[in-house]
Write an enzyme that holds these catalytic residues in place. Structure first.
Site, short mmCIF file in Angstrom:
data_model
loop_
_atom_site.label_atom_id
_atom_site.label_comp_id
_atom_site.label_asym_id
_atom_site.label_seq_id
_atom_site.Cartn_x
_atom_site.Cartn_y
_atom_site.Cartn_z
N ASP A 133 0.89 -1.17 0.00
CA ASP A 133 0.00 0.00 0.00
C ASP A 133 0.93 1.22 0.00
O ASP A 133 1.15 1.85 1.04
CB ASP A 133 -0.89 -0.05 1.25
CG ASP A 133 -1.84 1.13 1.33
OD1 ASP A 133 -2.08 1.78 0.29
OD2 ASP A 133 -2.34 1.41 2.43
C1 SPV Z 1 -7.00 2.22 3.93
O1 SPV Z 1 -7.85 1.45 4.39
O2 SPV Z 1 -6.44 2.02 2.87
C2 SPV Z 1 -6.67 3.44 4.65
C3 SPV Z 1 -6.77 3.48 6.11
O3 SPV Z 1 -6.24 4.39 4.02
S1 SPV Z 1 -5.20 3.06 6.75
O4 SPV Z 1 -4.86 1.74 6.30
O5 SPV Z 1 -5.30 3.14 8.20
O6 SPV Z 1 -4.22 4.05 6.26
MG MG Z 2 -5.53 3.90 2.10
#
Ligand code: SPV
Ligand code: MG
Length: 299
Positions: A55
């Site tokens: 991510d």
């Molecule tokens: C997501 O769910 O992708 C978010 C929230 O952006 S977090 O993972 O807490 O950044």
């Molecule tokens: Mg996110």
């Protein structure tokens, strides 16, 4: 679904708090809907995970958009798309707002971190913020690109995630509201809701507050309502249970002597047929058959 934005605004007006379930594909979004959530969060963490990539702004806008589109096509509740940093500068935000709005997504969230971003809850992750001015420029670009004024642009400040404190978060959130944001997502990686509640107590804006309590999971719905928080996003629990359930199943299956050893633990084919509307094919076939008979093709 084209009226997702309108539906979302109506729910914000009528309900004390909206529960938004995280999803990563059409099936998980459908399950969020079936289980009575108000809207779906198409989160970058979960969607990246289902592509087995970090991510960290690795997937492209079009890849994320395709996933959100699949959710829109299969759900009647609003879909809120996590668009990370907006995939670039103001022109990219402008483009994405047009694309997501056209796809029937109800709203998007963009965050004030520098591209490429890293997940906010990653230990020792890079959490550098864009200047307030540069992020305001993105909000202006997004707002001016809406054709449906109900489409929501959620401005997410990562001031607390970056360790800059509540005052900076309030300053930025105020600037983002003035620039035309429709809601503020205040994110925190603390294991208590203290700093988020401090933010709420100091907040003088008119637009709704959104939270993602992944790291402070003991917070209750009643406490969120008391602090005038309008939307709570349960961002990644569906992804994590899917990961856990599949891992447990596969461990057991690999050792099993027969499929019957795991049959009790998994959904039935019928349950999946129901979700994918397999049974509707039968009635459609019958309907076509009747029409063909009327037209003289069948005796
Ligand atoms: C997501 O769910 O992708 C978010 C929230 O952006 S977090 O993972 O807490 O950044
Ligand atoms: Mg996110």
């Amino acid at each position: 679904m084209s009226n997702g934005s309108e539906q979302l605004r109506k729910k914000i007006k009528e309900k004390s708090i909206l529960k938004i379930g995280g999803a990563f594909d059409a099936m998980s979004a459908k399950l969020v809907e079936i289980n009575d959530f108000d809207a779906v969060w198409a989160g970058s963490f979960a969607i990246s995970a289902t592509h087995a990539v970090p991510d960290a702004s690795i997937m492209t806008m079009t890849e994320f958009l395709q996933v959100a589109k699949n959710m829109v096509d299969s759900c009647d509740i609003p879909i809120i798309a996590d668009c990370d940093t907006g995939f670039g500068g103001p022109s990219n935000v402008s483009h994405l707002v047009k694309q997501y709005e056209q796809a029937g997504v109800a709203g998007i969230s963009i965050e004030d971190k520098i591209f490429p971003k890293q997940n906010s809850l990653l230990k020792n992750g890079k959490q550098e913020l864009l200047s307030e001015k540069e992020f305001v420029a993105k909000i202006i670009a997004g707002k001016e690109s809406k054709t449906n004024q109900d489409f929501l642009i959620i401005a997410r400040t990562e001031a607390l995630i970056a360790g800059l404190g509540v005052d900076e978060a309030i300053k930025r959130a105020t600037a983002y509201e003035n620039a035309g944001a429709d809601a503020i997502l205040i994110h925190s990686k603390s294991n208590t809701p203290k700093e988020v509640f401090e933010f709420c107590n100091l907040w003088k804006g008119q637009i709704p507050i959104v939270v993602v309590p992944t790291s402070y999971g003991s917070v209750t719905i009643d406490e969120l309502i008391e602090h005038d928080i309008k939307m709570v996003i349960y961002a990644n629990q569906t992804l994590r249970i899917a990961h856990k359930a599949m891992s447990l199943l596969l461990k057991k299956l690999e050792k099993a002597n027969s499929l019957n050893d795991v049959d009790e633990e998994i959904s039935s084919m019928e349950e999946i047929f129901e979700l994918q509307k397999m049974f509707e094919i039968h009635s459609q076939e019958k309907d076509i058959e009747r029409k063909l008979r009327n037209m003289g093709y069948i005796n």
